[in-house]
Design an enzyme around this catalytic site. Structure first.
Site, PDB file in Angstrom:
ATOM      1  N   SER A   1       0.867  -1.192   0.000  1.00 38.25           N
ATOM      2  CA  SER A   1       0.000   0.000   0.000  1.00 38.25           C
ATOM      3  C   SER A   1       0.894   1.229   0.000  1.00 38.25           C
ATOM      4  CB  SER A   1      -0.865   0.004   1.267  1.00 38.25           C
ATOM      5  OG  SER A   1      -1.439   1.281   1.475  1.00 38.25           O
TER       6      SER A   1
ATOM      7  N   TYR B   1      -1.499  -0.779  10.443  1.00 39.49           N
ATOM      8  CA  TYR B   1      -1.585  -1.056   9.002  1.00 39.49           C
ATOM      9  C   TYR B   1      -0.359  -0.502   8.275  1.00 39.49           C
ATOM     10  CZ  TYR B   1      -3.576  -1.241   4.273  1.00 39.49           C
ATOM     11  OH  TYR B   1      -3.787  -1.495   2.931  1.00 39.49           O
TER      12      TYR B   1
HETATM   13  P1  NAP Z   1     -11.168  -6.617   1.165  1.00 38.84           P
HETATM   14  O1  NAP Z   1     -12.248  -6.384   0.156  1.00 38.84           O
HETATM   15  O2  NAP Z   1     -11.471  -6.441   2.620  1.00 38.84           O
HETATM   16  O3  NAP Z   1     -10.569  -8.076   0.907  1.00 38.84           O
HETATM   17  C1  NAP Z   1      -9.632  -8.650   1.760  1.00 38.84           C
HETATM   18  C2  NAP Z   1      -9.509 -10.117   1.445  1.00 38.84           C
HETATM   19  O4  NAP Z   1      -8.533 -10.699   2.324  1.00 38.84           O
HETATM   20  C3  NAP Z   1     -10.803 -10.880   1.631  1.00 38.84           C
HETATM   21  O5  NAP Z   1     -10.955 -11.783   0.569  1.00 38.84           O
HETATM   22  C4  NAP Z   1     -10.588 -11.654   2.943  1.00 38.84           C
HETATM   23  O6  NAP Z   1     -11.302 -12.865   2.843  1.00 38.84           O
HETATM   24  C5  NAP Z   1      -9.082 -11.884   2.878  1.00 38.84           C
HETATM   25  N1  NAP Z   1      -8.466 -12.127   4.184  1.00 38.84           N
HETATM   26  C6  NAP Z   1      -8.463 -11.322   5.276  1.00 38.84           C
HETATM   27  N2  NAP Z   1      -7.817 -11.930   6.288  1.00 38.84           N
HETATM   28  C7  NAP Z   1      -7.399 -13.145   5.832  1.00 38.84           C
HETATM   29  C8  NAP Z   1      -6.699 -14.230   6.405  1.00 38.84           C
HETATM   30  N3  NAP Z   1      -6.259 -14.216   7.680  1.00 38.84           N
HETATM   31  N4  NAP Z   1      -6.450 -15.327   5.630  1.00 38.84           N
HETATM   32  C9  NAP Z   1      -6.883 -15.371   4.354  1.00 38.84           C
HETATM   33  N5  NAP Z   1      -7.564 -14.375   3.755  1.00 38.84           N
HETATM   34  C10 NAP Z   1      -7.821 -13.269   4.493  1.00 38.84           C
HETATM   35  O7  NAP Z   1      -9.910  -5.645   0.873  1.00 38.84           O
HETATM   36  P2  NAP Z   1      -9.326  -5.100  -0.510  1.00 38.84           P
HETATM   37  O8  NAP Z   1      -9.609  -3.653  -0.568  1.00 38.84           O
HETATM   38  O9  NAP Z   1      -9.719  -5.970  -1.635  1.00 38.84           O
HETATM   39  O10 NAP Z   1      -7.749  -5.259  -0.213  1.00 38.84           O
HETATM   40  C11 NAP Z   1      -6.963  -6.304  -0.761  1.00 38.84           C
HETATM   41  C12 NAP Z   1      -5.495  -5.981  -0.489  1.00 38.84           C
HETATM   42  O11 NAP Z   1      -5.169  -4.731  -1.096  1.00 38.84           O
HETATM   43  C13 NAP Z   1      -5.151  -5.838   0.999  1.00 38.84           C
HETATM   44  O12 NAP Z   1      -3.876  -6.367   1.262  1.00 38.84           O
HETATM   45  C14 NAP Z   1      -5.162  -4.337   1.187  1.00 38.84           C
HETATM   46  O13 NAP Z   1      -4.355  -3.938   2.284  1.00 38.84           O
HETATM   47  C15 NAP Z   1      -4.592  -3.879  -0.142  1.00 38.84           C
HETATM   48  N6  NAP Z   1      -4.919  -2.488  -0.478  1.00 38.84           N
HETATM   49  C16 NAP Z   1      -6.196  -2.108  -0.757  1.00 38.84           C
HETATM   50  C17 NAP Z   1      -6.454  -0.786  -1.085  1.00 38.84           C
HETATM   51  C18 NAP Z   1      -7.835  -0.281  -1.428  1.00 38.84           C
HETATM   52  O14 NAP Z   1      -8.003   0.938  -1.596  1.00 38.84           O
HETATM   53  N7  NAP Z   1      -8.842  -1.130  -1.567  1.00 38.84           N
HETATM   54  C19 NAP Z   1      -5.407   0.142  -1.101  1.00 38.84           C
HETATM   55  C20 NAP Z   1      -4.115  -0.281  -0.796  1.00 38.84           C
HETATM   56  C21 NAP Z   1      -3.890  -1.611  -0.499  1.00 38.84           C
HETATM   57  P3  NAP Z   1     -11.889 -13.704   4.093  1.00 38.84           P
HETATM   58  O15 NAP Z   1     -12.544 -12.716   5.011  1.00 38.84           O
HETATM   59  O16 NAP Z   1     -12.839 -14.643   3.414  1.00 38.84           O
HETATM   60  O17 NAP Z   1     -10.726 -14.405   4.702  1.00 38.84           O
END
Ligand code: NAP
Length: 251
Positions: free
Chosen positions: A142, A155
């Site tokens: 990120s 985070y």
């Molecule tokens: P999200 O919609 O909350 O998805 C997170 C995913 O991670 C879900 O599929 C969740 O599935 C899984 N997860 C969480 N804890 C886990 C665990 N212990 N073991 C296995 N799976 C786990 O978030 P997102 O926005 O798509 O983010 C995805 C990645 O991108 C993250 O690393 C986040 O930090 C990064 N990111 C996102 C943004 C943004 O703006 N969206 C920006 C920068 C970085 P389950 O609950 O089914 O396990």
């Protein structure tokens, strides 16, 4: 042609039960990659699998808690695939003032985002080494791994750790033909944050992004495919920011 080499490859995408992980799984499937989707929620994973298969790809779901090495090992044994690509995407955010942060919340964020990224990378790299054909690992970090904002201490620390871990693993595994890179998204609009960004506080945040808008998941596609494919064959230990210029916003 760029990304042609992806056809017939296999990839593990963690955190693929929704959000960006599901988006990346569909993207890879559209490029001919056989995808294994991993996350904790089995039902959401099954639905995600149906969507990926509809994108024209082969998809398999395995339940995995990335923060638990036994769960990671069991999931990889169940999948029984020699992976060429790992998209280490599972992550949680966790927000709150540092002064109020509970130890359990700190542990949850660091265990998922940093330890989880390491455990899955280690397990998959062992398989890549045994198979002797190298591979590509993309860790989803990120922009908060580079700069800070209020109320995201755990985070931000976890994502800074992911960026440094990426470099350390790239150094150790280069001789095995395994490239390790980080993709650092800025604020990307997904179902999880759409309501926040529609609010006044969210709109204020958007005004601080030089491009004055949120990113869309598809705007990560070029960077992800570059790092996962032979197009990025000389790129390792790097991190690519895709953030509408947020990191270069005026101080
Ligand atoms: P999200 O919609 O909350 O998805 C997170 C995913 O991670 C879900 O599929 C969740 O599935 C899984 N997860 C969480 N804890 C886990 C665990 N212990 N073991 C296995 N799976 C786990 O978030 P997102 O926005 O798509 O983010 C995805 C990645 O991108 C993250 O690393 C986040 O930090 C990064 N990111 C996102 C943004 C943004 O703006 N969206 C920006 C920068 C970085 P389950 O609950 O089914 O396990």
């Amino acid at each position: 042609m760029l990304f042609e080499d992806l056809k017939g490859k296999s990839a593990l995408v963690t955190g693929a039960s929704g959000g960006l992980g599901l988006h990346f799984a569909e993207l890879l499937a559209r490029h001919g990659v056989a995808v294994v989707l991993a996350a904790r929620r089995k039902e959401a994973l099954e639905e995600a699998c149906v969507r990926v298969a509809a994108a024209g790809g082969s998809a398999q779901a395995v339940q995995m808690d990335v923060a638990d090495s036994a769960s990671v090992a069991a999931a990889l044994a169940e999948a029984a695939v020699d992976f060429d690509i790992l998209i280490n995407n599972a992550g949680i955010s966790g927000a709150g003032r540092a002064v109020d942060l509970e130890e359990a919340e700190w542990d949850g964020v660091l265990d998922t985002n940093l330890k989880g990224t390491f455990l899955v990378a280690q397990a998959v790299a062992r398989g890549m080494r045994e198979a002797g054909r190298g591979g590509a690992i993309v860790n989803i970090a990120s922009i908060l791994g580079h700069r800070v904002a209020g109320n995201v201490s755990a985070y931000a620390a976890s994502k800074a750790g992911v960026i440094q871990l990426t470099k350390a693993l790239a150094l150790e595994w280069a001789r095995d033909g395994i490239r390790v890179n980080a993709l650092c998204p800025g604020y990307i609009e997904t179902a999880i944050n759409r309501d926040f960004f529609a609010s006044e506080a969210g709109q204020q945040l958007v005004r601080r992004i030089p491009q004055r808008r949120l990113g869309q998941p598809r705007e990560l596609d070029g960077a992800l495919l570059l790092l996962a494919s032979a197009a990025g064959s000389y790129i390792t230990g790097s991190s690519i920011e895709v953030d509408g210029g947020h990191l270069v916003s005026s101080l």
